[in-house]
Design an enzyme around this catalytic site. Structure first.
Site: not given
Ligand code: RB5
Length: 157
Positions: A12, A69-72, A102-103, A113, A137
């Site tokens: 994203d 994305c920001g956090t995955g 394993h997964n 981030r 597994h």
């Molecule tokens: C976008 O701002 C953020 O919410 C998205 O990248 C992601 O971190 C969601 O999990």
């Protein structure tokens, strides 16, 4: 000699810059990369991109996927709605190793981030170099598939 590994890649807006780095890195490693977007830091919705990559992985059009994305986490949640997908967020080489060994993860999710470029490269290296161990597994993965199948069948009946 086996062909090049094929990887579907997307992000994203929050993951856009790191996704560009992932694509460059994979190309340097000799992978065949399908970049399914996004193309700029303009705001988009991560489920749209998660679904694009997850479909290609589930259909066997590529060997695996990478979503940023920001956090995955958002990418993981959305991609895992597609049956057969095991999308796993990794923040270090230990999680990347076990996600594969394993997964049997088939989509790596990354958080822009949380990761710098050097860490991303180490995670991608570990993910691509680690085979699924199978054995006990395999039995556990089959149980995950059974849960998936159960709820999909229940819903459609
Ligand atoms: C976008 O701002 C953020 O919410 C998205 O990248 C992601 O971190 C969601 O999990």
């Amino acid at each position: 000699m086996p062909g090049k590994i094929q990887i579907a890649l997307a992000s994203d807006h929050a993951g856009f810059r790191l996704k560009e780095k992932v694509r460059e890195y994979l190309a340097r490693r000799g992978a065949e990369v399908r970049d399914l977007g996004t193309e700029s830091p303009e705001a988009v919705d991560y489920p749209d991109y998660a679904e694009r990559v997850a479909r290609q992985v589930a259909n066997g059009q590529v060997d695996c996927g990478i979503l940023v994305c920001g956090t995955g986490v958002g990418m993981m949640l959305a991609a895992n709605k597609v049956p057969g997908i095991r999308a796993i967020p990794c923040t270090d080489t230990i999680s990347a190793y076990f996600a594969r060994a394993h997964n049997d993860g088939n989509i790596l999710t990354l958080g822009s981030r949380l990761l710098d470029e050097a860490t991303m490269e180490k995670i991608v290296d570990t993910w691509l170099a680690t085979p699924f161990e199978g054995g006990r597994h395999e039995r556990r993965i089959k149980k995950i598939d059974a849960i998936d199948e159960h709820f999909h069948t229940e819903k459609s009946s």
